[in-house]
Design a protein around this motif. Structure first.
Motif, mmCIF file in Angstrom:
data_model
loop_
_atom_site.group_PDB
_atom_site.id
_atom_site.type_symbol
_atom_site.label_atom_id
_atom_site.label_comp_id
_atom_site.label_asym_id
_atom_site.label_seq_id
_atom_site.Cartn_x
_atom_site.Cartn_y
_atom_site.Cartn_z
ATOM 1 N N TRP A 46 38.339 40.430 36.532
ATOM 2 C CA TRP A 46 39.557 40.791 37.264
ATOM 3 C C TRP A 46 39.667 42.304 37.413
ATOM 4 O O TRP A 46 40.014 42.824 38.472
ATOM 5 N N ARG A 47 39.335 43.003 36.333
ATOM 6 C CA ARG A 47 39.322 44.472 36.378
ATOM 7 C C ARG A 47 38.381 44.957 37.484
ATOM 8 O O ARG A 47 38.755 45.829 38.275
ATOM 9 N N LYS A 90 37.129 43.308 40.123
ATOM 10 C CA LYS A 90 37.441 42.872 41.487
ATOM 11 C C LYS A 90 38.736 43.451 42.017
ATOM 12 O O LYS A 90 38.822 43.881 43.156
ATOM 13 N N VAL A 121 41.387 45.444 40.040
ATOM 14 C CA VAL A 121 42.099 46.608 39.505
ATOM 15 C C VAL A 121 41.435 47.927 39.899
ATOM 16 O O VAL A 121 42.078 48.816 40.469
#
Lengths: 412, 412
Positions: free
Chosen positions: A225-226, A228, A230
């Motif tokens: 998630w970081r 993609k 953040v």
């Protein structure tokens, strides 16, 4: 017969948006872009001399006077081979240039900061290595082109090819040709950006960043998630903050990104902890300093960031540094007695005692406890600022190799 | 005239998949499902007596002998009001039952564990409160139905309505009617699941979980990924692991989920740290214990988990607990001298000295340093195991209210 020799220095850089994770471990291609501030090499630097000569039997390298093995296929060998290739291309295009690309090289490199300072010397070291060879070979390559090669020595080294504020664009190519550093702004653009390195004692040897980041790639679900969502957003916001000299946004993203890097390290299996209780105390101190400032209608005054270790780097504008140095020395009073803070920017006048000046009004001192024991203290404080990129030095004065091509300083 | 009174006890639970974040702060609806192990109330419990009487002027509650204010609209008031409503419905459906739903109630509650143990007493406390009123009111409600009300007192309290292994399904309804606890398996299903609570000294008062989790919801970008992608998968895997009594999977998910909870706390702005250097030392110890076991062809032996504080809870099977207790006392030797470990499961025989038995072969003792100072020690060790749900006690023997409806134990 000519002597082919060059000496350069290269700076350290400290990331505000962290590099953590490789998508290709051989080419050192990262899973996300990153952004750093280059620190002033008047204070912290790697100096490297490189020489090539038909009489040298093999490539050799000395680090701080001690010979280091150049393993075939290893990172050092890759950088040297790539630089020789560039020289060969240059010779092919410029037939009048001497044919030196086939000669063996000797390289001597020194850091002016002790390993105990806990600073990653690989960034400045590989940047200096690549820049020394580029200078020796008189290559017309741009810093971005050289950063492609320094990157293969140590990822973050690519950012030390520039001064000021530097982005490492991750790129998308599988061969890595678009994964290089670019300058966001030179040091002069925001010259009152200062940095205070707080070296924190730690009994425990942490996980190496090379193995740690790969364990995070393999086991942390949050890292995806970081990568993609953040970091791409933060890279844009941070570049704008730097161009606008917007310290509030710069500080907010810097602190949040440091915390998120340590969060994904903690989300790794087994978990990786780089920050210790002393690191936490510095976070609490900076948070409280900013809270009081904002409450009084001001903006943020400081931003902490932590790499793969317990040391804090505090970014602040020059005008706020005196208050911050005093505050760190207040919480870690041993610092004043064991390793005096070197006041190179003349913040304190003769009568002022560092660490004993009043804290700002409204500051809740209890946010962290005062550490009066060596085990939980800050052992050293280095005050520096944003600085320029690699420099060519006068080899006759600052060269590290003697006339025979042997390091002047040799350690058995 | 009849006396309407009941006394019950309810257990503590410790989550293996953590609850952190509310989507509705008033109804206490979580942003993700969670899963816990209920601990044996022979060792840790809240005991609560409830009485209603037409002569009582108002609802009143004493906690450990001290009167607590029942704020209108607050969590205590909500639970009492909801329970009175259920009684009213019951009376409407059963016209022969006495009409007591309109009476004021008096409630006395005690925990048998000190606040200093650092255990969240709100879970067992609200479970006992709701269960005491359900018993007083002779309600036919199931534990899941009661958990809907306990949840509004304290989120994790809903899981203490069951023994064994308990899931709190987050639900999707905005009114919260599908956000309740269910039993995954009773304690007897996996009765050799033991737990060792390591109470860790901490000078600093941490962020309260109520305010901390909301700050995480507001500022952590990683939390969204945890909610959407990670927890739903882990809930399924964990339920299967429990049904299969698969300790390796149980331990892996428990440790990873604890770490991920602390990772999103760290990803909060400003960051929240609950674990300290002592917590980290216990993580390193358990990691090394498991590494050695796996290297020798065995499986995982222990799983650590940390709530909103520095205390560790170590889950392990009974057969491995002796080794673990010895290891904790080895690293924190003060424990043996200041607060003897209570060997309620008779792990050690007369000649054996806790903390001084050999560590397993191949164990790298240096993973954490032995702490011989009170500041960085474990201050208490509580050995318990999985246990059953709330119990109805004999009010005449264990009731906390005297004949006049006043707590037998009163603190000014």
């Amino acid at each position: 017969m000519s002597t082919y020799q060059a000496t350069v220095s290269a700076p350290v850089n400290i990331a505000c948006i962290k590099y953590w994770g490789k998508r290709d471990t051989k080419l050192i291609l990262p899973t996300n872009s990153s952004l750093s501030v280059t620190l002033d090499q008047d204070h912290l630097r790697s100096t490297t001399s490189a020489r090539c000569d038909p009489g040298f039997e093999k490539d050799a390298l000395w680090l701080n006077g001690k010979e280091d093995e150049i393993k075939p296929g290893g990172r050092l060998a890759t950088c040297i081979t790539e630089m020789k290739k560039l020289r060969k291309e240059y010779e092919d295009q410029n037939p009048n240039e001497p044919k030196i690309s086939g000669y063996s090289v000797r390289i001597a490199s020194e850091n002016n900061f002790p390993t105990a300072a806990g600073l990653a010397s690989s960034a400045s070291g590989f940047a200096a290595l690549v820049y020394a060879l580029a200078t020796l070979y008189k290559l017309p390559s741009s810093p971005s082109q050289l950063s492609l090669i320094a990157r293969q020595g140590s990822g973050s080294a690519c950012r030390s090819l520039f001064g000021g504020f530097v982005a490492w664009e991750m790129g998308t190519s599988v061969t890595g040709t678009d994964s290089f550093a670019v300058q966001v702004a030179p040091a002069e653009h925001w010259s009152d950006m200062h940095a205070l390195i707080c070296v924190v004692s730690d009994a425990k040897k942490g996980t190496s960043s090379t193995s740690g980041m790969q364990r995070t790639v393999e086991t942390s679900e949050l890292l995806q998630w970081r990568i993609k969502e953040v970091v791409p957003k933060r890279m844009k916001e941070m570049q704008k903050a730097i161009l606008d000299k917007d310290f509030d946004t710069f500080a907010t993203i810097t602190m949040r990104d440091s915390n998120q890097f340590h969060a994904v390290a903690l989300d790794t299996d087994p978990p990786i902890f780089y920050m210790n209780d002393t690191s936490r105390a510095i976070v609490a101190m900076v948070t409280e300093l900013n809270r009081v400032s904002v409450e009084n209608g001001g903006g943020l005054k400081a931003a902490y960031t932590y790499d793969a270790g317990p040391n804090a780097v505090i970014y602040a504008r020059e005008k706020d540094m005196k208050e911050i140095v005093n505050m760190v020395c207040h919480y870690f009073p041993l610092l004043a007695s064991t390793q005096p803070y070197e006041d190179r920017f003349k913040l304190f006048s003769a009568g002022e005692k560092v660490g004993e000046m009043p804290l700002p009004a409204g500051f809740n001192e209890g946010v962290a406890k005062v550490a009066n024991d060596a085990a939980s203290s800050v052992s050293r404080l280095i005050h520096t600022r944003v600085g320029g990129g690699p420099r060519v030095l006068d080899d006759s004065k600052e060269g590290l190799l003697d006339a025979q091509g042997v390091p002047r300083k040799l350690v058995a």
